[in-house]
Design an enzyme around this catalytic site. Structure first.
Site, short mmCIF file in Angstrom:
data_model
loop_
_atom_site.label_atom_id
_atom_site.label_comp_id
_atom_site.label_asym_id
_atom_site.label_seq_id
_atom_site.Cartn_x
_atom_site.Cartn_y
_atom_site.Cartn_z
CG ASN A 1 -6.42 1.60 7.81
OD1 ASN A 1 -7.21 1.35 8.71
ND2 ASN A 1 -5.17 2.00 8.06
CG HIS B 1 9.70 5.49 0.06
ND1 HIS B 1 10.75 5.70 -0.79
CD2 HIS B 1 9.34 6.71 0.54
CE1 HIS B 1 11.04 6.99 -0.82
NE2 HIS B 1 10.20 7.63 -0.02
CB VAL C 1 4.33 6.17 2.07
CG1 VAL C 1 4.92 6.71 3.38
CG2 VAL C 1 5.40 5.49 1.26
CG ASP C 2 2.63 8.20 5.93
OD1 ASP C 2 3.25 7.50 6.76
OD2 ASP C 2 3.09 9.26 5.45
N GLY D 1 0.82 -1.20 0.00
CA GLY D 1 0.00 0.00 0.00
C GLY D 1 0.86 1.24 0.00
CB SER E 1 46.99 -36.96 -29.83
OG SER E 1 45.76 -36.58 -30.43
CB SER F 1 36.72 -31.20 -28.22
OG SER F 1 37.18 -32.50 -28.48
N PRO G 1 7.65 -3.02 1.56
CG PRO G 1 9.90 -2.56 1.60
CD PRO G 1 8.92 -3.65 1.28
#
Length: 640
Positions: A160, A109, A31-32, A29, A469, A539, A107
């Protein structure tokens, strides 16, 4: 911060096992708007505060000469009290009449929206809180949009501070209509919209006289109405392979059960290869073997009833509920790197224990969470969210996060650092990440038709070893031998392909890996069409050869031409060693001890102790013994 709860509230069931469902809820939600106050009130009204905690905080407030606030329960940091914002993501546990609740206080913010995303990504549902006086704000809409981005479908809205609007039913209806329209437009239907005063307790656990016009659920009842995620033990088996160990004559496949369970006798499939086996035993430490089923969270080792090639990153599942194999994923990610992520970028992707190189095919729905702007763009900036299509260099086993949260998450690395992470949205099963306008065409000839003509099945004979090789000499001798007996061998020499098909590649680790991938893809295509592809390539990297083995799967036969380095340098057929010693070939393998010998090659040959004919005969016997040669060719090989 984890807030303890009373012992009585978390007392286990009589048999010692807590059977109540658990829900994880993120609370978001502006802030405040009262998040901390609501959480403090919930802890109090559900009896979840430690003994004496409320009285202690009330006494501290009195000593400071300030009125007590329910938000003080969460003000663990002085900076939070000074700034009036909540800094970190906090997990609070409490109990309702029918649920164990883990509440994630994210948070509000804008500076800390990344933390909110981290919290929301773990949640089964959400509580979105709105100040009745201020109404729906831009940040409220952002939070609703971000919950949508993260796939949180269960959202309970709490209006609220109804005391600030004199508990006006009209004001509540106005906000309810506005937020419902917004969430519905995002594909999210609110499970409840509840009018409350967190400070005074209205609507939290009781419908008080102040809101007698409201007949919906309280906050606690709305929480009880949320559907918990399925327990990990109830999901399909997912056991990512962490390592393979050898003890005596046993090969033990080790990993942690991320979901589901496993036991002796289970028929399992190893993804993404699709190989099937049965669990011979389940091992543990210090007691082994273990009996009974081993569930999510248990680290185990298993042995199988047959020899299979497994490696770290494979995923073990039950045959009837396997994850999908893919080279193409769609994901929603949160980007952390300073440089923006752009279409075409090369990255490293991690899914569980699997890691693979990948490229970003497309970017869609890039969003700046701070501005709530969804824009058409070819990049995702730092701290932004976006959906991406990823093309993987290797096949992986994955689930959409909605099916399995443990195997539906990924991490992206750039230059060895974590650069982003997110959720797997969809998996293109069995896809090879090819453009949609390309349609592969199968041969008109069936493999058995070619086998009947040539007297053998398809195979990839991969000769690896130091320069000098004898790989190319041996490959040419084998090619001549098989052809003279009616077979269909084809030589793929590393240097020859670098002069043509792979002429665009250099000798960096990335280019070497791509060189081997192309060789493996070509050789596998030939082998699947009945030919014996003979690859002669240094490889040097074991990871690159392992990728070649994955591509060719059961067609692969690795031959390690283990001629000593001193002998190879004394031969120096192309003059490369001399140039390297003079500093003219800085990337030359053989001087800097950068060759990684195979640990599990099907055949090892030292050409300094064997003639070319003897060595070719030995490879022919390998092909006969592993079922590649049959009929007359097999008889000839057996008589060598």
């Amino acid at each position: 911060m984890n807030i303890a709860v009373t012992k009585a509230s978390l007392a286990p069931a009589p048999n010692g096992v807590t059977t109540r469902p658990q829900v994880r809820i993120v609370i978001v939600g502006h802030v405040d708007h009262g998040k901390s106050t609501l959480v403090g009130r919930l802890l109090h009204e559900t009896g979840s505060l430690p003994d004496g905690k409320l009285e202690m905080l009330q006494a501290v407030s009195a000593r400071r000469g300030m009125p007590f606030e329910w938000s003080f329960l969460l003000d663990a940091l002085q900076t939070e009290r000074d700034q009036g914002i909540t800094i970190d993501t906090t997990q609070i546990r409490f109990r309702t009449p029918s649920r164990d609740v883990v509440l994630i206080d994210a948070p509000g913010h804008a500076e800390f929206l990344r933390n909110m995303i981290t919290g929301a990504s773990q949640a089964d549902g959400a509580i979105l809180i709105i100040d009745a006086l201020e109404g729906v704000r831009d940040q409220t809409r952002r939070h609703g949009y971000l919950l949508h981005l993260l796939g949180v479908k269960q959202v309970a809205v709490v209006v609220n501070k109804m005391d600030r609007v004199d508990y006006s039913a009209a004001r509540f209806k106005e906000i309810s209509n506005e937020i419902s329209a917004h969430l519905t437009s995002l594909g999210v239907t609110p499970t409840a919209i509840v009018p409350i005063s967190a400070r005074d307790g209205d609507g939290v656990t009781e419908r008080t006289a102040n809101i007698n016009w409201y007949d919906g659920p309280t906050v606690v009842e709305a929480i009880d109405g949320l559907t918990p995620a399925r327990a990990l033990d109830e999901l399909a088996l997912r056991l990512p392979v962490q390592a393979i160990y050898k003890f005596d004559d046993r090969r033990i496949v080790a990993g942690r059960v991320e979901s589901g369970d496993i036991g002796t006798g289970d028929e399992i499939v190893i993804m993404p290869t699709g190989k099937v086996a049965k669990v011979k035993s389940v091992e543990s430490w210090p007691q082994t073997p273990v009996f009974g089923r081993q569930g999510a969270g248990r680290s185990v080792g298993i042995t199988l009833d047959r020899e299979l090639f497994l490696e770290r990153g494979d995923v073990i599942a039950h045959v009837k509920a396997a994850p999908r194999d893919t080279r193409r994923l769609r994901a929603r990610i949160f980007w952390l790197h300073d440089a923006p992520l752009k279409a075409g970028a090369s990255v490293l992707v991690r899914l569980g224990t699997m890691e693979t190189r990948a490229s970003i095919v497309a970017i869609d729905k890039a969003v700046d969470p701070g501005e709530l702007a969804s824009i058409e763009t070819s990049s995702i900036g730092r701290n932004h969210v976006g959906e991406i299509d990823i093309s993987l260099a290797n096949p992986v086993a994955a689930d959409p996060y909605t099916d399995n949260p443990r195997t539906g998450r990924l991490v992206i690395e750039v230059n060895g650092r974590i650069a982003g992470g997110g959720l797997v949205l969809s998996v293109d099963s069995g896809q090879r990440a090819i453009p949609v306008d390309i349609v592969p065409v199968e041969s008109a000839l069936r493999p058995e038709e070619r086998s009947a003509r040539y007297g053998h099945g398809g195979a990839v004979v991969w000769l690896t070893g130091l320069p000098g090789s004898g790989k190319s000499t041996l490959a040419r001798a084998l090619e001549r031998k098989l052809f003279s007996r009616g077979g269909s061998p084809l030589l793929l020499d590393g240097d020859t392909l670098r002069a043509g098909l792979n002429g665009d590649l250099g000798f960096s680790p990335k280019d070497r890996a791509e060189n081997i991938r192309r060789l493996a893809e070509m050789a596998t295509h030939l082998a699947r069409n009945g030919h014996i592809a003979i690859v002669a390539a240094v490889s040097p990297a074991s990871d690159d050869r392992a990728q070649a083995r994955r591509i060719a799967d059961n067609l692969f036969r690795e031959v390690y031409v283990a001629t000593p380095a001193a002998v190879c340098e004394s031969r120096d057929p192309k003059g490369h060693y001399a140039k390297a010693r003079a500093g003219n070939l800085p990337s030359f393998t053989g001087i800097a001890n950068d060759y990684q010998p195979p640990a599990n090659a099907e055949l090892t040959i030292d050409t300094s102790t064997r003639s070319v004919t003897e060595a070719a005969d030995e490879i022919e016997r390998l092909l006969a013994g592993t079922g590649v040669l049959f009929g007359e060719l097999n008889d000839l090989a057996a008589n060598i």
